[in-house]
Design a protein around this motif. Structure first.
Motif, mmCIF file in Angstrom:
data_model
loop_
_atom_site.group_PDB
_atom_site.id
_atom_site.type_symbol
_atom_site.label_atom_id
_atom_site.label_comp_id
_atom_site.label_asym_id
_atom_site.label_seq_id
_atom_site.Cartn_x
_atom_site.Cartn_y
_atom_site.Cartn_z
ATOM 1 N N ARG A 198 0.823 -1.217 0.000
ATOM 2 C CA ARG A 198 0.000 0.000 0.000
ATOM 3 C C ARG A 198 0.860 1.272 0.000
ATOM 4 O O ARG A 198 0.507 2.258 -0.646
ATOM 5 N N ASP A 204 -5.780 8.531 -4.193
ATOM 6 C CA ASP A 204 -6.556 9.671 -3.705
ATOM 7 C C ASP A 204 -7.496 9.191 -2.600
ATOM 8 O O ASP A 204 -7.426 8.040 -2.155
ATOM 9 N N THR A 205 -8.391 10.073 -2.170
ATOM 10 C CA THR A 205 -9.300 9.735 -1.069
ATOM 11 C C THR A 205 -10.210 8.563 -1.407
ATOM 12 O O THR A 205 -10.466 7.688 -0.573
ATOM 13 N N ASP A 206 -10.706 8.510 -2.657
ATOM 14 C CA ASP A 206 -11.601 7.435 -3.077
ATOM 15 C C ASP A 206 -10.892 6.082 -2.997
ATOM 16 O O ASP A 206 -11.408 5.125 -2.398
ATOM 17 N N GLU A 208 -8.246 5.371 -1.324
ATOM 18 C CA GLU A 208 -7.874 5.110 0.071
ATOM 19 C C GLU A 208 -9.043 4.504 0.844
ATOM 20 O O GLU A 208 -8.865 3.580 1.648
ATOM 21 N N ASP A 209 -10.231 5.018 0.585
ATOM 22 C CA ASP A 209 -11.421 4.481 1.266
ATOM 23 C C ASP A 209 -11.617 3.005 0.930
ATOM 24 O O ASP A 209 -11.922 2.190 1.814
ATOM 25 N N TRP A 210 -11.445 2.652 -0.354
ATOM 26 C CA TRP A 210 -11.631 1.257 -0.749
ATOM 27 C C TRP A 210 -10.514 0.363 -0.200
ATOM 28 O O TRP A 210 -10.755 -0.782 0.176
ATOM 29 N N ASP A 212 -9.101 0.856 2.632
ATOM 30 C CA ASP A 212 -9.482 0.691 4.037
ATOM 31 C C ASP A 212 -10.564 -0.377 4.190
ATOM 32 O O ASP A 212 -10.541 -1.165 5.146
ATOM 33 N N THR A 237 -11.208 -0.720 -5.691
ATOM 34 C CA THR A 237 -9.880 -0.131 -5.497
ATOM 35 C C THR A 237 -9.146 0.009 -6.825
ATOM 36 O O THR A 237 -8.578 1.063 -7.143
#
Length: 271
Positions: A198, A204-206, A208-210, A212, A237
């Motif tokens: 990782r 980006d934020t999108d 990163e959310d996936w 997570d 992701t």
């Protein structure tokens, strides 16, 4: 004049309208209301009325002591109310009897009871008649999902057809679960590898959310729902990283190990 011919209806065809069903009912509460009507009428034997949970006994009592409601002046409304409640409760009891008798037949057949054994206790004369009656009883337990979740017609043919569809659906679900399990054996190591690198990803934020979401389930992924979720998170992701690459014109991996992990994920999802 020649008699009008009637179009034959296929026995498996569901009714155009769903048969009316009492369905779920607070029978104990209704018995309590019956009890109250008898108490208000000063029924001298009310103490002998079975408890609210003893539906059959309470109905027999209410039937036997119906005249007790007429002992006081102006009790016609109470008599009418009690009689209607008894009709409702007997109909409810009839529905419940069908459900439970069908389950009893199913249990008997599971321990190899023959239709010849069941014929006399079902009050029919032949094994074939016992089979047909059992199928009609099973209609009370089955919903015709192919026609708007309607109750089935009480015919053996309708029940057999519904059972065939249910078995086919169960088989399809088992196959889907097995396919998901096999797919998971491929997805899990790829997801673990991508998460392991990782720090070598530019996200980006999108994305990163996936990542997570993947990290939250990857180490405890046992049920089919969890396995499907992991595959969905991996796909999301990869799509987020690919979208970021298109937007920036830069590869999403900043190290060789991360590039190989990302490429493995892309290759897996392209299958």
């Amino acid at each position: 004049m020649a008699p009008r011919s009637r179009n034959a209806s296929a026995p498996t065809k569901p009714l155009l309208k769903a048969p009316a069903q009492i369905g779920s009912l607070d029978a104990a509460a209704l018995v309590g209301e019956l009890r109250q009507l008898h108490e208000d009428a000063e029924d001298p034997d009310i103490e002998r009325m079975p408890s609210d949970n003893e539906l059959y006994g309470a109905l027999l009592y209410a039937e036997k002591h119906a005249k007790a409601l007429a002992m006081k002046q102006g009790t016609e409304a109470a008599q009418r109310s009690a009689a209607v409640k008894r009709v409702l409760l007997w109909e409810y009891l009839r529905e419940q009897t069908d459900l439970h008798q069908a389950k009893a037949i199913e249990d008997a057949r599971a321990v190899k009871a023959e239709w010849a054994d069941l014929a006399p206790v079902l009050a029919v004369s032949t094994p074939n008649a016992a089979y047909n009656k059992a199928k009609r009883l099973q209609a009370a337990r089955l919903i015709d999902t192919a026609h708007g979740d309607r109750r089935l017609r009480r015919t053996p043919e309708a029940v057999v057809e519904a059972e065939r569809r249910i078995a086919a659906q169960a088989l399809a679900e088992r196959r889907a679960e097995e396919q998901a399990r096999q797919r998971h054996q491929l997805v899990l190591p790829v997801a673990q590898r991508l998460l392991g690198h990782r720090d070598g990803l530019a996200f980006d934020t999108d994305a990163e959310d996936w990542l997570d979401e993947m990290a939250a389930v990857v180490d405890d992924c046992h049920t089919s729902t969890q396995q499907v979720s992991l595959a969905r998170y991996l796909g999301a992701t990869v799509r987020a990283l690919a979208r970021l690459e298109r937007q920036t014109g830069k590869p999403p991996a900043t190290t060789e190990a991360a590039r190989l992990a990302y490429s493995a994920a892309v290759e897996l999802l392209s299958r």
